[in-house]
Design an enzyme around this catalytic site. Structure first.
Site, PDB file in Angstrom:
ATOM      1  N   GLY A 119      69.017  73.151  -1.043  1.00 47.28           N
ATOM      2  CA  GLY A 119      67.632  73.632  -0.991  1.00 47.28           C
ATOM      3  C   GLY A 119      67.160  73.610   0.450  1.00 47.28           C
ATOM      4  CD  GLU A 172      65.531  65.800  -0.348  1.00 44.98           C
ATOM      5  OE1 GLU A 172      65.264  66.262  -1.467  1.00 44.98           O
ATOM      6  OE2 GLU A 172      65.505  66.492   0.682  1.00 44.98           O
TER       7      GLU A 172
HETATM    8  C1  SIN Z   1      68.605  69.802  -1.052  1.00 45.78           C
HETATM    9  O1  SIN Z   1      68.158  70.647  -0.288  1.00 45.78           O
HETATM   10  O2  SIN Z   1      69.833  69.574  -1.093  1.00 45.78           O
HETATM   11  C2  SIN Z   1      67.710  68.972  -1.923  1.00 45.78           C
HETATM   12  C3  SIN Z   1      66.442  69.588  -2.310  1.00 45.78           C
HETATM   13  C4  SIN Z   1      65.520  69.896  -1.167  1.00 45.78           C
HETATM   14  O3  SIN Z   1      65.288  69.039  -0.312  1.00 45.78           O
HETATM   15  O4  SIN Z   1      65.016  71.026  -1.102  1.00 45.78           O
END
Ligand code: SIN
Length: 189
Positions: free
Chosen positions: A27, A99
């Site tokens: 993400g 997170e």
């Molecule tokens: C990720 O990007 O791997 C986790 C979710 C995010 O922070 O958008």
């Protein structure tokens, strides 16, 4: 489960004693690293799809009006492409805070997409359906509408989606869900 997973993640020491750890981002971690890393390589994981089913009360929305951000949802035959970073363990503490809205550190096998190839065990931040900030499935139009309307301390929710779609295009990754949502966003003001 409380919204804040920071403390839970500190106890999830899957790679204790390792000098470096691979982290898979799917993400915001693709397009906005914002942390120091030793190496960065495109990669994928098996058995997961990226979905805008996680609520964002802290970055791209508020407690009263949450936005929507990406999490992973189990789909046995699927492949999810993203970016892998080799990091030192101390980088995890600030990532746990970033997170904290429902994501837990999980172990995954990540496969590299570059010419060197290969695979390794690493971490991924995953927001499962049992976390308090989970919003779940909704029609694409409704998700896009929520994203278009939401705004949080990290900025407009639409920027998260637009930047993710651009990063995936740059990686030459096809992601129907993300591209369908981005196509539904009304023009920016
Ligand atoms: C990720 O990007 O791997 C986790 C979710 C995010 O922070 O958008």
């Amino acid at each position: 489960m409380s919204h804040d997973t920071t403390r839970l993640n500190r106890e999830r020491n899957h790679f204790a004693g390792h000098e470096a750890i691979w982290l898979f981002g799917y993400g915001s971690l693709i397009w906005k690293a914002g942390f120091p890393y030793l190496e960065r390589r495109p990669a994928h994981i098996h058995g997961w799809v990226r979905r805008f089913w996680q609520g964002s009360h802290d970055h791209r929305g508020t407690q009263a009006a949450p936005g929507r951000v990406a999490t992973l949802v189990r789909e046995p035959e699927a492949v999810c492409h993203g970016m892998a970073y080799r990091i030192t363990p101390e980088v995890l503490a600030p990532l746990d805070v970033r997170e904290k809205n429902g994501y837990l550190r999980e172990v995954t096998t990540l496969c590299f997409d570059d010419e060197l190839g290969g695979s390794t065990q690493g971490l991924v931040y995953l927001a499962g359906a049992d976390n308090a900030a989970y919003l779940g499935e909704a029609p694409l139009d409704a998700i896009a509408e929520q994203i278009a309307a939401s705004h949080g301390p990290s900025g407009p929710n639409r920027d998260y989606l637009v930047n993710l779609a651009a990063a995936l295009r740059e990686l030459e990754v096809e992601d129907e869900h993300v591209f369908a949502l981005a196509a539904r966003l009304p023009p920016a003001d």
